[in-house]
Design an enzyme around this catalytic site. Structure first.
Site, PDB file in Angstrom:
ATOM      1  N   LYS A  22       0.834  -1.217   0.000  1.00  0.00           N
ATOM      2  CA  LYS A  22       0.000   0.000   0.000  1.00  0.00           C
ATOM      3  C   LYS A  22       0.864   1.260   0.000  1.00  0.00           C
ATOM      4  CE  LYS A  22      -1.577   1.530   4.115  1.00  0.00           C
ATOM      5  NZ  LYS A  22      -1.331   2.922   4.531  1.00  0.00           N
ATOM      6  N   ASN A  23       1.873   1.280   0.861  1.00  0.00           N
ATOM      7  CA  ASN A  23       2.643   2.521   1.013  1.00  0.00           C
ATOM      8  C   ASN A  23       3.615   2.778  -0.135  1.00  0.00           C
ATOM      9  OD1 ASN A  23       1.190   3.081   3.271  1.00  0.00           O
ATOM     10  ND2 ASN A  23       2.766   2.450   4.729  1.00  0.00           N
ATOM     11  N   CYS A 117      -4.131   7.849   9.855  1.00  0.00           N
ATOM     12  CA  CYS A 117      -4.338   7.253  11.176  1.00  0.00           C
ATOM     13  C   CYS A 117      -3.889   8.218  12.258  1.00  0.00           C
ATOM     14  CB  CYS A 117      -3.555   5.946  11.278  1.00  0.00           C
ATOM     15  SG  CYS A 117      -4.397   4.584  10.467  1.00  0.00           S
ATOM     16  N   ARG A 122       1.569  14.536  13.213  1.00  0.00           N
ATOM     17  CA  ARG A 122       2.205  14.154  11.947  1.00  0.00           C
ATOM     18  C   ARG A 122       2.517  15.421  11.157  1.00  0.00           C
ATOM     19  NH1 ARG A 122      -0.780   8.816   9.862  1.00  0.00           N
ATOM     20  NH2 ARG A 122       1.145   8.603   8.697  1.00  0.00           N
ATOM     21  N   ASP A 305       5.194   0.411  12.026  1.00  0.00           N
ATOM     22  CA  ASP A 305       3.932  -0.195  11.568  1.00  0.00           C
ATOM     23  C   ASP A 305       3.785  -1.653  12.028  1.00  0.00           C
ATOM     24  OD1 ASP A 305       3.365   2.192  10.378  1.00  0.00           O
ATOM     25  OD2 ASP A 305       3.736   1.531   8.325  1.00  0.00           O
ATOM     26  N   ARG A 397      -8.452  -0.153   5.439  1.00  0.00           N
ATOM     27  CA  ARG A 397      -7.635   0.859   4.749  1.00  0.00           C
ATOM     28  C   ARG A 397      -6.381   0.236   4.155  1.00  0.00           C
ATOM     29  NH1 ARG A 397      -7.235   6.409   7.997  1.00  0.00           N
ATOM     30  NH2 ARG A 397      -5.942   6.744   6.178  1.00  0.00           N
TER      31      ARG A 397
HETATM   32  C1  EPZ Z   1       4.574   6.782   6.403  1.00  0.00           C
HETATM   33  O1  EPZ Z   1       3.938   7.867   7.059  1.00  0.00           O
HETATM   34  C2  EPZ Z   1       3.565   5.672   6.320  1.00  0.00           C
HETATM   35  N1  EPZ Z   1       2.393   6.152   5.594  1.00  0.00           N
HETATM   36  C3  EPZ Z   1       3.167   5.222   7.718  1.00  0.00           C
HETATM   37  O2  EPZ Z   1       2.352   4.081   7.575  1.00  0.00           O
HETATM   38  C4  EPZ Z   1       4.422   4.816   8.493  1.00  0.00           C
HETATM   39  O3  EPZ Z   1       4.054   4.555   9.847  1.00  0.00           O
HETATM   40  C5  EPZ Z   1       5.460   5.939   8.472  1.00  0.00           C
HETATM   41  O4  EPZ Z   1       5.734   6.330   7.099  1.00  0.00           O
HETATM   42  C6  EPZ Z   1       6.787   5.541   9.111  1.00  0.00           C
HETATM   43  O5  EPZ Z   1       7.334   4.426   8.454  1.00  0.00           O
HETATM   44  C7  EPZ Z   1       2.388   6.112   4.266  1.00  0.00           C
HETATM   45  O6  EPZ Z   1       3.336   5.668   3.626  1.00  0.00           O
HETATM   46  C8  EPZ Z   1       1.165   6.600   3.574  1.00  0.00           C
HETATM   47  P1  EPZ Z   1       7.094   9.908   8.199  1.00  0.00           P
HETATM   48  P2  EPZ Z   1       4.567   9.307   7.025  1.00  0.00           P
HETATM   49  O7  EPZ Z   1       7.016  11.183   7.476  1.00  0.00           O
HETATM   50  O8  EPZ Z   1       5.203   9.508   5.702  1.00  0.00           O
HETATM   51  C9  EPZ Z   1       8.119  13.128  11.611  1.00  0.00           C
HETATM   52  C10 EPZ Z   1       0.514   2.686   7.980  1.00  0.00           C
HETATM   53  O9  EPZ Z   1       0.115   2.094   9.014  1.00  0.00           O
HETATM   54  N2  EPZ Z   1       7.957  14.163  10.555  1.00  0.00           N
HETATM   55  O10 EPZ Z   1       8.173   8.934   7.843  1.00  0.00           O
HETATM   56  O11 EPZ Z   1       3.536  10.249   7.486  1.00  0.00           O
HETATM   57  C11 EPZ Z   1       6.802  12.473  11.963  1.00  0.00           C
HETATM   58  O12 EPZ Z   1       6.070  13.237  12.908  1.00  0.00           O
HETATM   59  C12 EPZ Z   1       0.991   4.121   8.056  1.00  0.00           C
HETATM   60  O13 EPZ Z   1       0.524   2.175   6.848  1.00  0.00           O
HETATM   61  C13 EPZ Z   1       8.269  15.481  10.831  1.00  0.00           C
HETATM   62  O14 EPZ Z   1       8.667  15.828  11.947  1.00  0.00           O
HETATM   63  O15 EPZ Z   1       5.691   9.171   8.133  1.00  0.00           O
HETATM   64  C14 EPZ Z   1       7.273  11.134  12.504  1.00  0.00           C
HETATM   65  O16 EPZ Z   1       7.673  11.278  13.832  1.00  0.00           O
HETATM   66  C15 EPZ Z   1       0.728   4.744   9.389  1.00  0.00           C
HETATM   67  N3  EPZ Z   1       8.125  16.405   9.825  1.00  0.00           N
HETATM   68  C16 EPZ Z   1       8.512  10.823  11.659  1.00  0.00           C
HETATM   69  O17 EPZ Z   1       8.909  12.073  11.087  1.00  0.00           O
HETATM   70  C17 EPZ Z   1       7.694  16.084   8.578  1.00  0.00           C
HETATM   71  O18 EPZ Z   1       7.584  16.964   7.722  1.00  0.00           O
HETATM   72  C18 EPZ Z   1       8.298   9.838  10.530  1.00  0.00           C
HETATM   73  O19 EPZ Z   1       7.181  10.223   9.747  1.00  0.00           O
HETATM   74  C19 EPZ Z   1       7.405  14.740   8.302  1.00  0.00           C
HETATM   75  C20 EPZ Z   1       7.535  13.796   9.314  1.00  0.00           C
END
Ligand code: EPZ
Length: 430
Positions: A22-23, A117, A122, A305, A397
Site C-alpha cells: 500500500k505505502n 491514522c 504528523r 507499523d 484501509r
Molecule cells: C509513512 O507515514 C507511512 N504512511 C506510515 O504508515 C508509516 O508509519 C510511516 O511512514 C513511518 O514508516 C504512508 O506511507 C502513507 P514519516 P509518514 O514522514 O510519511 C516526523 C501505515 O500504518 N515528521 O516517515 O507520514 C513524523 O512526525 C501508516 O501504513 C516530521 O517531523 O511518516 C514522525 O515522527 C501509518 N516532519 C517521523 O517524522 C515532517 O515533515 C516519521 O514520519 C514529516 C515527518
C-alpha cells in the site's frame, strides 16, 4: 456496522499470498500524473486508501481504468484541475503525494491537508522545507496546502528527521526540476526505493534511493511505463506475527525476505523458527514465546507499523519485555483494549513495559487505527472464547481481504453486519 466476529484458539496453519505494498502504491499512483502518456501499474492492492486516492485522481481529470482487481491504467494528459478538494481525500495521509507530483509537473498544486491514522502529531514541515528549497512558494490557507513556482531549481536539502513522506514528496518534485537535487538524511524504506524505480522507469534520473543520500537530476519530461509494485512488508510481517501469536505454522508467499529481516530477527529471538526461500518465508511457532526488547526505528530498523503486532506477541511471552516507540508518540492507544483481554502492560511515555501472561480472553474491542486494529484481531484469534472487533474500516484501509486470508489459514473469523449475523456466527461455531 461492519465488525469481525472471532472465536479464538485455532493455530493459523498454511500459506498466504501477500499483496502489493500500500505505502508504495500510493506515491506510485500519485507520480503517474507526471506524464501525459499512459501508465500501467500491476500488483496494486485493492484496499480503501488506494481506492480513495484513485477516486480523487479521477476527480481532477485523470483517466483511471481498472484492468483487473490488481491492475490499473492511468492517463493524466487531460488533467483539468490542480486543486484537489475531494471530501474523502482528507481522510488519507497520502493525499499529500499529489502535491509533490503536481508541483513537479505543473509547478502548481493545491491539496487539502492530509489526515490518516491518528497515531501522533504528523508534521509536514520537512515537505514544506523541501518544496521551498526547490523554489516553490508554500502557504496553508482554508485547509489547503497551496504551492506554486515559476520554475523549480535543484537544491541541497538536509532532512531534519528521516521522513518517508517528505523524502518521497521532494523526490517527485525534484524529478522535473532544473539541475541536481541532493536529499540528505533521506528515508530508506523499501517503498521509497520502489517509487524511485518507478520514476526511473518513466525516464527520471534518481540515484541512491535506499541509502541516506538521494541524488536527483531533473529531466524535462517523463514518459509512460509498465510497473509492478513490490510486496507489502507490513502485511507479510502481520501474518508472520499472527503465526507466532496463535502458535501456528504460516508461510507468507510473494515476499522479499530482505525487507522482512528486522521482523524475522525478532521472531527468532522470541523462539519461533523461520525457513526462508527465494520469495517466501515460513514461520513455525512450536515452543512457548520468550520475552525481548524492541525499539521502532526507520528502515532497516524494526518498523513502527509492526509495533502493535509485536506487542501483542510479547504480551503472551514469558517474562518482561520493553517496547519503545520512537517514531509516533501516540501509537499505544490499543493497549487499553488489549488490557481488557487480559494483557499486563504499563505505558510510560513512549515505552510499554509488558509482563507476559499465559493467554488472552475474548472481549468486545475497537480498532483505534490500521495496524493496531490488525494486532487486536491477532490477539482475538489467540484468545479463549469470542471476540467482536469494531471499527474495522481502519483495517480495511490497508489489508485486502484480511478476514478471508485468515479464514484460509484456519481462523474462525467472519465479517458481520448485524446483531443477527453475530448470533448466527456464535451458534455456528458453538
Ligand atoms: C509513512 O507515514 C507511512 N504512511 C506510515 O504508515 C508509516 O508509519 C510511516 O511512514 C513511518 O514508516 C504512508 O506511507 C502513507 P514519516 P509518514 O514522514 O510519511 C516526523 C501505515 O500504518 N515528521 O516517515 O507520514 C513524523 O512526525 C501508516 O501504513 C516530521 O517531523 O511518516 C514522525 O515522527 C501509518 N516532519 C517521523 O517524522 C515532517 O515533515 C516519521 O514520519 C514529516 C515527518
Amino acid at each position: 456496522m461492519e465488525q469481525y466476529a472471532i472465536k479464538g484458539g485455532n493455530p493459523l496453519v498454511g500459506e498466504v499470498e501477500i499483496g502489493g505494498a500500500k505505502n508504495a502504491a500510493l506515491p506510485i499512483l500519485a507520480a503517474s500524473v507526471m506524464t501525459d502518456e499512459t501508465v500501467y501499474i500491476d500488483n496494486m492492492p485493492d484496499v480503501r486508501d488506494i481506492n480513495v486516492l484513485l477516486s480523487a485522481m479521477s476527480g481532477i481529470g485523470v483517466m483511471v481504468k481498472r484492468t483487473s482487481r490488481h491492475s490499473v491504467t492511468l492517463n493524466a494528459a487531460n488533467i483539468s484541475n490542480l486543486v484537489v478538494e475531494d471530501e474523502n481525500i482528507k481522510k488519507i495521509r497520502a493525499s499529500y503525494y499529489l502535491i509533490g507530483a503536481l508541483l513537479g509537473k505543473y509547478k502548481h498544486a493545491e491539496v487539502v491537508l492530509p489526515g490518516g491514522c491518528d497515531i501522533g502529531c504528523r508534521a509536514i514541515d520537512q515537505h514544506i522545507k523541501g518544496f521551498k528549497a526547490l523554489g516553490a512558494e508554500v502557504i496553508i490557507e482554508h485547509g489547503l496546502i497551496k504551492t506554486k513556482a515559476e520554475r523549480l531549481v535543484g537544491s541541497h536539502i538536509f532532512m531534519d528527521v528521516s521522513s518517508v513522506g517528505a523524502t518521497i514528496n521532494v523526490m517527485m518534485a525534484a524529478a522535473m526540476a532544473e539541475g541536481m537535487t541532493t536529499i540528505e538524511n533521506a528515508a530508506k524504506e523499501p517503498h521509497v526505493v520502489d517509487l524511485a524505480n518507478f520514476l526511473n522507469s518513466m525516464g527520471a534520473n534518481i540515484k541512491g534511493a535506499g541509502t541516506d543520500v538521494i541524488r536527483i537530476k531533473g529531466v524535462e519530461k517523463l514518459h509512460g511505463t509498465e510497473y509492478t509494485i513490490i510486496p507489502d512488508q507490513i502485511e507479510a510481517g502481520t501474518f508472520m506475527f499472527a503465526a507466532a501469536v496463535t502458535k501456528g505454522d504460516v508461510t507468507v508467499k510473494n515476499v522479499i525476505p530482505k525487507h522482512l529481516e528486522s521482523i524475522s530477527a525478532k521472531l527468532l529471538e522470541i523462539g519461533c523458527e523461520i525457513e526462508e526461500a527465494d520469495d517466501c518465508l515460513r514461520v513455525v511457532a512450536s515452543k512457548p514465546l520468550m520475552h525481548t526488547h524492541v525499539k521502532t526505528l526507520p528502515y532497516p530498523g524494526f518498523p513502527t507499523d509492526m509495533q502493535p503486532q509485536i506487542t501483542v506477541a510479547l504480551a503472551l511471552s514469558k517474562g518482561t519485555s520493553i517496547v519503545t516507540e520512537s517514531i509516533f508518540e501516540n501509537r499505544f492507544k490499543y493497549v487499553d483494549e488489549l488490557t481488557r483481554m487480559g494483557a499486563s502492560i504499563k505505558v510510560e511515555g513512549n515505552t510499554a513495559i509488558i509482563d507476559g501472561v499465559q493467554r488472552y480472553t475474548g472481549a468486545s474491542i475497537s480498532a483505534p487505527d490500521l495496524r493496531a486494529g490488525a494486532a487486536l484481531v491477532m490477539a482475538a484469534l489467540s484468545a479463549e472464547g469470542f471476540s467482536v472487533v469494531d471499527d474495522i474500516h481502519y483495517i480495511e484501509r490497508g489489508y485486502e481481504d484480511f478476514h478471508l486470508k485468515l479464514q484460509n489459514l484456519g481462523a474462525q473469523i467472519e465479517l458481520v453486519n448485524t446483531e443477527r449475523e453475530l448470533q448466527k456466527f456464535k451458534l455456528k461455531i458453538g
